[in-house]
Design a protein around this motif. Structure first.
Motif, short mmCIF file in Angstrom:
data_model
loop_
_atom_site.label_atom_id
_atom_site.label_comp_id
_atom_site.label_asym_id
_atom_site.label_seq_id
_atom_site.Cartn_x
_atom_site.Cartn_y
_atom_site.Cartn_z
N GLN A 157 0.81 -1.21 0.00
CA GLN A 157 0.00 0.00 0.00
C GLN A 157 0.85 1.27 0.00
O GLN A 157 0.34 2.37 -0.22
CB GLN A 157 -0.93 0.01 1.21
N PHE A 158 2.15 1.12 0.28
CA PHE A 158 3.07 2.26 0.26
C PHE A 158 4.48 1.72 0.07
O PHE A 158 4.74 0.54 0.25
CB PHE A 158 2.97 3.10 1.54
N ALA A 159 5.39 2.61 -0.31
CA ALA A 159 6.79 2.22 -0.48
C ALA A 159 7.45 2.04 0.88
O ALA A 159 7.23 2.82 1.80
CB ALA A 159 7.53 3.27 -1.29
N GLY A 160 8.26 0.99 1.00
CA GLY A 160 8.92 0.75 2.27
C GLY A 160 9.84 -0.46 2.22
O GLY A 160 10.24 -0.91 1.14
N VAL A 161 10.13 -0.97 3.40
CA VAL A 161 11.04 -2.11 3.55
C VAL A 161 10.32 -3.21 4.33
O VAL A 161 9.59 -2.93 5.29
CB VAL A 161 12.32 -1.69 4.29
N ILE A 162 10.52 -4.45 3.92
CA ILE A 162 9.95 -5.58 4.65
C ILE A 162 10.77 -5.77 5.93
O ILE A 162 11.97 -6.05 5.88
CB ILE A 162 9.97 -6.87 3.80
N TYR A 173 -1.93 -20.22 6.25
CA TYR A 173 -2.07 -18.92 6.87
C TYR A 173 -3.13 -19.00 7.96
O TYR A 173 -4.27 -19.37 7.69
CB TYR A 173 -2.44 -17.87 5.82
N THR A 174 -2.75 -18.64 9.19
CA THR A 174 -3.65 -18.82 10.34
C THR A 174 -4.11 -17.52 10.96
O THR A 174 -4.82 -17.54 11.97
CB THR A 174 -2.96 -19.65 11.43
N GLY A 175 -3.71 -16.40 10.42
CA GLY A 175 -4.17 -15.12 10.95
C GLY A 175 -3.07 -14.20 11.43
O GLY A 175 -3.22 -12.97 11.41
N ALA A 176 -1.95 -14.74 11.91
CA ALA A 176 -0.81 -13.90 12.28
C ALA A 176 -0.25 -13.25 11.02
O ALA A 176 -0.30 -13.84 9.94
CB ALA A 176 0.26 -14.74 12.97
N PRO A 177 0.27 -12.03 11.10
CA PRO A 177 0.76 -11.33 9.90
C PRO A 177 1.77 -12.16 9.12
O PRO A 177 2.67 -12.76 9.70
CB PRO A 177 1.41 -10.06 10.47
N ILE A 178 1.60 -12.19 7.81
CA ILE A 178 2.57 -12.88 6.96
C ILE A 178 3.85 -12.06 6.88
O ILE A 178 4.96 -12.60 6.99
CB ILE A 178 1.98 -13.10 5.55
N LEU A 179 3.70 -10.75 6.68
CA LEU A 179 4.83 -9.83 6.57
C LEU A 179 4.53 -8.56 7.35
O LEU A 179 3.37 -8.29 7.70
CB LEU A 179 5.08 -9.45 5.10
N THR A 180 5.57 -7.79 7.60
CA THR A 180 5.40 -6.43 8.11
C THR A 180 6.14 -5.48 7.19
O THR A 180 7.33 -5.67 6.89
CB THR A 180 5.94 -6.28 9.54
N LEU A 181 5.42 -4.46 6.71
CA LEU A 181 5.98 -3.46 5.80
C LEU A 181 6.14 -2.16 6.57
O LEU A 181 5.18 -1.67 7.19
CB LEU A 181 5.06 -3.27 4.60
N THR A 182 7.35 -1.60 6.56
CA THR A 182 7.64 -0.38 7.32
C THR A 182 8.19 0.69 6.40
O THR A 182 9.09 0.43 5.61
CB THR A 182 8.67 -0.68 8.43
N GLN A 183 7.65 1.89 6.54
CA GLN A 183 8.17 3.03 5.78
C GLN A 183 9.34 3.62 6.54
O GLN A 183 9.23 3.94 7.74
CB GLN A 183 7.08 4.09 5.61
N ILE A 184 10.49 3.79 5.90
CA ILE A 184 11.65 4.37 6.57
C ILE A 184 12.13 5.66 5.92
O ILE A 184 12.98 6.36 6.48
CB ILE A 184 12.82 3.36 6.65
N SER A 185 11.62 6.01 4.75
CA SER A 185 12.00 7.27 4.12
C SER A 185 11.35 8.46 4.82
O SER A 185 11.71 9.61 4.59
CB SER A 185 11.61 7.27 2.65
#
Length: 343
Positions: A157-162, A173-185
């Motif tokens: 949904q936005f540019a960032g880093v995994i 997939y059981t409900g816990a997040p598959i990935l976390t995307l973080t914006q650092i710019s």
């Protein structure tokens, strides 16, 4: 020895013992009474200072998103790893497509039926009610297909880093997040500001952010939100900082200090050595004179000026200009000690 003489001697002995006992008691009382502590004091005065608040905080990604599809099933493929840089719209995860394919088959069938009913309605062969029901079924499937498509082919949904990955290809997939995307710019930080400065802190004010990792370097920030309420426990309010970070030198999780200029204020500034620290904690306190006795006052530290420092009483009415602050001899005092003020 006759009876009268013996009686006189007994009375004299008792009187002597009583006298001795009285002198001993007075001596004991004198030795247990604590002498007044000799101290030097300073009369507190309010003075105008150019106030800069230095507050600590921890950096966060301006946006952080847990990639958690709204449908369950097997994970067919994860396109990224921890540390991967992605752009807005980049494919991140492909989920099992069974539900989506089934919906697409139903949608195609319903579209054919809707076209047929639309033609019959034009010729008057079917009622408006039949048409409306068919159209509603079709619209519902269109929305279902859109929802399932977004949650089967999951995009950034936005540019960032995994910054986290919790599954591998083929896992359920059981409900816990598959990935976390973080914006650092672009980063953010939440600072807690003493309530005293609430009228002075405004949206859009500039703030300097510094990190011990980069000595002498300053990162500019802006107050984006001033929270409207004050915490009744800490008597602080929060402000959200927006911090541009195109060079990506600072990162989420780093400890930083922020410097916020709030203009000139009335403050109490005292010699630094007059402030004591409670053993085993970071709590600070001073002693003031209260009817010839020492009264302990809890304080927080403000801005430092060489060998002087601003102090703020934890309880606003505990200390004021005009009070006498103990500046010499305070280290040996306890609350309630009798004081003797010397020049």
């Amino acid at each position: 020895m006759n009876k009268a003489i013996r009686t006189v001697m007994i009375i004299a002995a008792v009187a002597s013992l009583v006298a001795c006992g009285g002198k001993g008691g007075d001596k004991a009382a004198t030795t247990t009474q604590k002498e007044a502590e000799k101290v030097k004091v300073l009369t507190l005065e309010s003075e105008r200072i150019a106030k800069t608040l230095e507050l600590s905080s921890t950096l966060e990604g301006y946006e952080t998103m847990n990639i958690s599809p709204s449908i369950t099933g097997h994970i067919e493929h994860i396109y990224v790893e921890v540390g991967s840089r992605v752009q807005k719209g980049s494919m991140l995860v492909r989920m099992d497509q069974t539900q989506l394919n089934t919906t697409r088959i139903n949608l195609a069938s319903t579209k054919t039926e809707l076209d047929r009913v639309t033609a019959l309605k034009a010729s008057g062969s079917v009622s408006q009610q039949v048409y409306d029901q068919t159209k509603a079924g079709y619209d519902q499937l269109v929305e279902t297909e859109r929802f399932q498509n977004e949650n089967t082919f999951v995009k950034a949904q936005f540019a960032g880093v995994i910054s986290a990955k919790n599954y591998e290809d083929g896992e359920m997939y059981t409900g816990a997040p598959i990935l976390t995307l973080t914006q650092i710019s672009r980063l953010k930080a939440i600072i807690n500001i003493p309530e005293t400065y609430f009228p002075k802190v405004k949206q859009g004010m500039k703030v300097d952010v510094v990190s011990d990792i980069y000595p002498g370097e300053t990162f500019p920030a802006t107050i984006e939100i001033v929270y409207p309420t004050v915490d009744p426990q800490s008597h602080t309010f929060q402000a959200k900082l927006s911090i541009p970070n195109s060079a990506e030198k600072i990162r989420p999780g780093m400890y930083v200090r922020t410097r916020l200029a709030v203009g000139e204020v009335d403050a109490i500034v005292v010699p630094y050595q007059s402030v004591l620290k409670l053993t085993g904690s970071n709590d600070r306190y001073v002693f003031v004179v209260d009817r010839d006795q020492a009264r302990r006052v809890a304080v927080t530290l403000g801005q430092r000026f060489d060998d002087r420092i601003e102090i703020i009483p934890v309880e606003t009415d505990a200390m004021k200009a005009g009070d006498q602050l103990v500046v010499t001899g305070q280290a040996r005092l306890i609350d309630g000690d009798k004081l003797e003020i010397v020049e």
